[in-house]
Scaffold this motif. Structure first.
Motif, PDB file in Angstrom:
ATOM      1  N   LEU A  64       0.835  -1.202   0.000  1.00  0.00           N
ATOM      2  CA  LEU A  64       0.000   0.000   0.000  1.00  0.00           C
ATOM      3  C   LEU A  64       0.868   1.249   0.000  1.00  0.00           C
ATOM      4  CD1 LEU A  64      -2.798  -1.026   2.545  1.00  0.00           C
ATOM      5  CD2 LEU A  64      -2.750  -1.287   0.059  1.00  0.00           C
ATOM      6  N   GLN A  65       1.951   1.218   0.753  1.00  0.00           N
ATOM      7  CA  GLN A  65       2.877   2.356   0.763  1.00  0.00           C
ATOM      8  C   GLN A  65       3.458   2.590  -0.629  1.00  0.00           C
ATOM      9  OE1 GLN A  65       5.555   0.902   3.758  1.00  0.00           O
ATOM     10  NE2 GLN A  65       4.559   2.014   5.426  1.00  0.00           N
ATOM     11  N   LYS A  66       3.822   1.498  -1.311  1.00  0.00           N
ATOM     12  CA  LYS A  66       4.401   1.606  -2.658  1.00  0.00           C
ATOM     13  C   LYS A  66       3.388   2.202  -3.634  1.00  0.00           C
ATOM     14  CE  LYS A  66       6.830  -1.151  -6.147  1.00  0.00           C
ATOM     15  NZ  LYS A  66       7.306  -2.525  -6.497  1.00  0.00           N
TER      16      LYS A  66
ATOM     17  N   ASP B 171       3.615   4.664   8.639  1.00  0.00           N
ATOM     18  CA  ASP B 171       3.520   3.466   9.465  1.00  0.00           C
ATOM     19  C   ASP B 171       2.143   3.321  10.103  1.00  0.00           C
ATOM     20  OD1 ASP B 171       3.840   5.668  11.033  1.00  0.00           O
ATOM     21  OD2 ASP B 171       5.413   4.841  12.312  1.00  0.00           O
ATOM     22  N   ASN B 172       1.227   4.240   9.776  1.00  0.00           N
ATOM     23  CA  ASN B 172      -0.138   4.173  10.291  1.00  0.00           C
ATOM     24  C   ASN B 172      -1.051   3.703   9.161  1.00  0.00           C
ATOM     25  OD1 ASN B 172      -2.802   4.714  11.106  1.00  0.00           O
ATOM     26  ND2 ASN B 172      -2.142   6.373  12.441  1.00  0.00           N
ATOM     27  N   PRO B 173      -1.489   2.436   9.195  1.00  0.00           N
ATOM     28  CA  PRO B 173      -2.297   1.917   8.085  1.00  0.00           C
ATOM     29  C   PRO B 173      -3.592   2.684   7.861  1.00  0.00           C
ATOM     30  CG  PRO B 173      -2.257   0.377   9.941  1.00  0.00           C
ATOM     31  CD  PRO B 173      -1.232   1.418  10.220  1.00  0.00           C
ATOM     32  N   HIS B 174      -4.177   3.246   8.928  1.00  0.00           N
ATOM     33  CA  HIS B 174      -5.413   4.027   8.770  1.00  0.00           C
ATOM     34  C   HIS B 174      -5.180   5.226   7.862  1.00  0.00           C
ATOM     35  CE1 HIS B 174      -7.701   1.892  11.951  1.00  0.00           C
ATOM     36  NE2 HIS B 174      -6.511   1.760  12.527  1.00  0.00           N
ATOM     37  N   ARG B 175      -4.038   5.913   8.058  1.00  0.00           N
ATOM     38  CA  ARG B 175      -3.735   7.090   7.249  1.00  0.00           C
ATOM     39  C   ARG B 175      -3.432   6.697   5.796  1.00  0.00           C
ATOM     40  NH1 ARG B 175      -1.968  11.182  10.965  1.00  0.00           N
ATOM     41  NH2 ARG B 175      -3.580  11.184  12.574  1.00  0.00           N
ATOM     42  N   VAL B 176      -2.673   5.621   5.618  1.00  0.00           N
ATOM     43  CA  VAL B 176      -2.313   5.187   4.271  1.00  0.00           C
ATOM     44  C   VAL B 176      -3.560   4.751   3.507  1.00  0.00           C
ATOM     45  CG1 VAL B 176      -1.012   3.496   2.916  1.00  0.00           C
ATOM     46  CG2 VAL B 176       0.022   4.532   4.951  1.00  0.00           C
ATOM     47  N   ILE B 177      -4.413   3.968   4.162  1.00  0.00           N
ATOM     48  CA  ILE B 177      -5.640   3.494   3.519  1.00  0.00           C
ATOM     49  C   ILE B 177      -6.562   4.659   3.194  1.00  0.00           C
ATOM     50  CG2 ILE B 177      -7.778   2.199   3.962  1.00  0.00           C
ATOM     51  CD1 ILE B 177      -6.005   0.108   5.410  1.00  0.00           C
ATOM     52  N   ARG B 178      -6.652   5.631   4.096  1.00  0.00           N
ATOM     53  CA  ARG B 178      -7.506   6.798   3.847  1.00  0.00           C
ATOM     54  C   ARG B 178      -7.043   7.546   2.596  1.00  0.00           C
ATOM     55  NH1 ARG B 178     -12.018   9.186   3.084  1.00  0.00           N
ATOM     56  NH2 ARG B 178     -12.157  11.372   3.715  1.00  0.00           N
ATOM     57  N   ALA B 179      -5.739   7.737   2.462  1.00  0.00           N
ATOM     58  CA  ALA B 179      -5.218   8.438   1.289  1.00  0.00           C
ATOM     59  C   ALA B 179      -5.450   7.625   0.017  1.00  0.00           C
ATOM     60  CB  ALA B 179      -3.735   8.732   1.475  1.00  0.00           C
ATOM     61  N   LEU B 180      -5.222   6.327   0.083  1.00  0.00           N
ATOM     62  CA  LEU B 180      -5.357   5.484  -1.107  1.00  0.00           C
ATOM     63  C   LEU B 180      -6.814   5.353  -1.551  1.00  0.00           C
ATOM     64  CD1 LEU B 180      -2.852   2.509  -0.744  1.00  0.00           C
ATOM     65  CD2 LEU B 180      -2.905   4.282  -2.498  1.00  0.00           C
ATOM     66  N   GLU B 181      -7.737   5.331  -0.601  1.00  0.00           N
ATOM     67  CA  GLU B 181      -9.136   5.184  -1.000  1.00  0.00           C
ATOM     68  C   GLU B 181      -9.605   6.404  -1.796  1.00  0.00           C
ATOM     69  OE1 GLU B 181     -11.557   6.594   3.040  1.00  0.00           O
ATOM     70  OE2 GLU B 181     -11.106   4.489   2.734  1.00  0.00           O
TER      71      GLU B 181
ATOM     72  N   LYS C  75       3.152  -2.139  28.524  1.00  0.00           N
ATOM     73  CA  LYS C  75       2.649  -3.416  29.036  1.00  0.00           C
ATOM     74  C   LYS C  75       1.236  -3.256  29.597  1.00  0.00           C
ATOM     75  CE  LYS C  75       5.809  -5.738  31.102  1.00  0.00           C
ATOM     76  NZ  LYS C  75       6.766  -6.205  32.143  1.00  0.00           N
ATOM     77  N   SER C  76       0.969  -2.095  30.199  1.00  0.00           N
ATOM     78  CA  SER C  76      -0.336  -1.861  30.824  1.00  0.00           C
ATOM     79  C   SER C  76      -1.467  -1.718  29.804  1.00  0.00           C
ATOM     80  CB  SER C  76      -0.284  -0.611  31.715  1.00  0.00           C
ATOM     81  OG  SER C  76      -0.217   0.570  30.925  1.00  0.00           O
ATOM     82  N   VAL C  77      -1.114  -1.456  28.542  1.00  0.00           N
ATOM     83  CA  VAL C  77      -2.153  -1.298  27.512  1.00  0.00           C
ATOM     84  C   VAL C  77      -2.026  -2.358  26.416  1.00  0.00           C
ATOM     85  CG1 VAL C  77      -2.460   1.170  27.925  1.00  0.00           C
ATOM     86  CG2 VAL C  77      -0.739   0.417  26.267  1.00  0.00           C
ATOM     87  N   LEU C  78      -1.241  -3.406  26.683  1.00  0.00           N
ATOM     88  CA  LEU C  78      -0.976  -4.432  25.676  1.00  0.00           C
ATOM     89  C   LEU C  78      -2.258  -5.051  25.128  1.00  0.00           C
ATOM     90  CD1 LEU C  78       1.049  -6.176  24.115  1.00  0.00           C
ATOM     91  CD2 LEU C  78       1.175  -7.693  26.105  1.00  0.00           C
ATOM     92  N   GLU C  79      -3.254  -5.257  25.981  1.00  0.00           N
ATOM     93  CA  GLU C  79      -4.491  -5.914  25.519  1.00  0.00           C
ATOM     94  C   GLU C  79      -5.289  -5.038  24.553  1.00  0.00           C
ATOM     95  OE1 GLU C  79      -7.768  -6.156  28.516  1.00  0.00           O
ATOM     96  OE2 GLU C  79      -6.293  -5.210  29.860  1.00  0.00           O
ATOM     97  N   TYR C  80      -4.934  -3.754  24.472  1.00  0.00           N
ATOM     98  CA  TYR C  80      -5.654  -2.844  23.580  1.00  0.00           C
ATOM     99  C   TYR C  80      -4.815  -2.458  22.359  1.00  0.00           C
ATOM    100  CZ  TYR C  80      -8.257  -2.296  27.926  1.00  0.00           C
ATOM    101  OH  TYR C  80      -8.965  -2.538  29.077  1.00  0.00           O
ATOM    102  N   LYS C  81      -3.812  -3.254  22.044  1.00  0.00           N
ATOM    103  CA  LYS C  81      -2.832  -2.846  21.026  1.00  0.00           C
ATOM    104  C   LYS C  81      -3.454  -2.633  19.651  1.00  0.00           C
ATOM    105  CE  LYS C  81      -1.265  -7.238  19.162  1.00  0.00           C
ATOM    106  NZ  LYS C  81      -0.104  -7.937  18.643  1.00  0.00           N
ATOM    107  N   GLN C  82      -4.652  -3.176  19.402  1.00  0.00           N
ATOM    108  CA  GLN C  82      -5.286  -3.028  18.090  1.00  0.00           C
ATOM    109  C   GLN C  82      -5.915  -1.647  17.911  1.00  0.00           C
ATOM    110  OE1 GLN C  82      -6.616  -4.605  20.641  1.00  0.00           O
ATOM    111  NE2 GLN C  82      -8.709  -3.847  20.829  1.00  0.00           N
ATOM    112  N   LEU C  83      -6.032  -0.874  18.982  1.00  0.00           N
ATOM    113  CA  LEU C  83      -6.676   0.442  18.887  1.00  0.00           C
ATOM    114  C   LEU C  83      -5.813   1.421  18.106  1.00  0.00           C
ATOM    115  CD1 LEU C  83      -7.992   0.857  22.558  1.00  0.00           C
ATOM    116  CD2 LEU C  83      -9.310   0.177  20.533  1.00  0.00           C
ATOM    117  N   ASN C  84      -6.469   2.290  17.329  1.00  0.00           N
ATOM    118  CA  ASN C  84      -5.731   3.279  16.532  1.00  0.00           C
ATOM    119  C   ASN C  84      -4.918   4.219  17.418  1.00  0.00           C
ATOM    120  OD1 ASN C  84      -5.010   4.585  14.061  1.00  0.00           O
ATOM    121  ND2 ASN C  84      -6.447   6.214  14.559  1.00  0.00           N
ATOM    122  N   ALA C  85      -5.422   4.513  18.614  1.00  0.00           N
ATOM    123  CA  ALA C  85      -4.715   5.415  19.528  1.00  0.00           C
ATOM    124  C   ALA C  85      -3.323   4.887  19.883  1.00  0.00           C
ATOM    125  CB  ALA C  85      -5.532   5.621  20.806  1.00  0.00           C
TER     126      ALA C  85
END
Length: 300
Positions: free
Chosen positions: A138-140, A156-166, A223-233
């Motif tokens: 997608l970057q390419k 390195d933020n897929p949300h930003r890359v996808i937003r631009a590509l769409e 480590k304290s937020v590891l379970e939420y690693k999928q969040l965009n934040a």
């Protein structure tokens, strides 16, 4: 009396927070933070948020006011920041705005750009490609379709890359061609100050800042937020690298070097973004505060 925003921009680690506090103290006013990660109360170390002492010295807004679990967009920030600025301007004609997130600074000063509607199918396809093949392809594609966006957004933020590509795929035009089309009318004037330094010095300051974050307990914070690693934040420099370490994919030393490398890349993109604003008055980071104040008072 005219109302003003003094906006302070520049790459990460350059000294924006220190200057903002000096200016807010001089003008006896308050600070609006336009840093898209300092909103989140769970991650103060990795986002280099102002210290408790700094926040006690001057009233700051939009620091640790959200949770990583909250849905919060740049549009939400624009609306809330303008409301906050309007309130402060009722008793003080000057407000200080500071932050390294170019889109969030732009949202306050000029409003957000209008983009065409995009078919949900395009977004679904891009997300499928990302999950199947990773972000490199997608970057390419973005580099080919929109070199300007490739140089300025967080690659390195897929949300930003996808937003631009769409946008590129939906319209056949570059995402960046829709930027900065028409500024919203604001009831304040802007004085924009940029801080800069030799690239080698910026990189040295970034490396020191990362070492300090590690010493302050960044690994435990991640480590304290590891379970939420999928969040965009949490899809940001300093967290992604330590997540990989905690999951056994690399050593801590390697993760630290990756944070430094990715922070340097981020700083380069910040400079590229902010240099587009021709009205910005740039100063070396070591410039005496008196010189900067002389310029601001002249503009006032």
């Amino acid at each position: 009396m005219d109302k003003y925003i003094i906006s302070i921009v520049g790459p990460t680690g350059i000294g924006k927070t220190s200057l903002s506090i000096k200016l807010a103290t001089y003008f006896k006013t308050e600070i609006i933070s336009a840093d898209s990660r300092q909103f989140y109360k769970e991650i103060p170390i990795g986002t280099a948020a102002p210290s408790n002492e700094e926040q006690k010295a001057i009233t700051h807004h939009f620091i640790h006011n959200k949770s990583i679990l909250d849905k919060y967009s740049v549009g939400d920030f624009e609306r809330e920041a303008i409301e906050c600025i309007t309130t402060i301007h009722k008793h003080n004609p000057i407000v200080v705005l500071v932050g390294g997130s170019g889109l969030y600074v732009q949202a306050v000063l000029e409003g957000l750009d209008d983009f065409p509607e995009v078919s949900a199918n395009i977004r679904t396809q891009l997300n499928t490609e990302f999950k199947t093949n990773g972000i490199q392809g997608l970057q390419k594609e973005l580099k080919s379709l929109d070199p300007i966006a490739y140089e300025t957004i967080a690659l390195d933020n897929p949300h930003r890359v996808i937003r631009a590509l769409e946008i590129c795929r939906a319209t056949g035009k570059a995402y960046s061609s829709f930027l900065n089309k028409e500024k919203k009318k604001r009831n304040f004037k802007t004085i924009q100050i940029g801080l800069t330094a030799e690239r080698s010095l910026v990189y040295e300051r970034i490396n020191r800042r990362v070492d300090l974050m590690i010493a302050q307990g960044l690994v435990d914070e991640v480590k304290s937020v590891l379970e939420y690693k999928q969040l965009n934040a949490l899809n940001t420099v300093g967290y992604k690298e330590v997540f990989r370490y905690l999951e056994g994919h690399c050593s801590l030393d390697f993760a630290i070097e990756e944070i430094k490398k990715n922070s340097r890349r981020f700083a380069k993109r910040q400079v590229t973004w902010f240099k587009r604003q021709e009205e910005t008055k740039w100063y070396d980071h070591s410039t005496p505060i008196e010189e900067i104040l002389a310029y601001i008072n002249k503009m006032l």
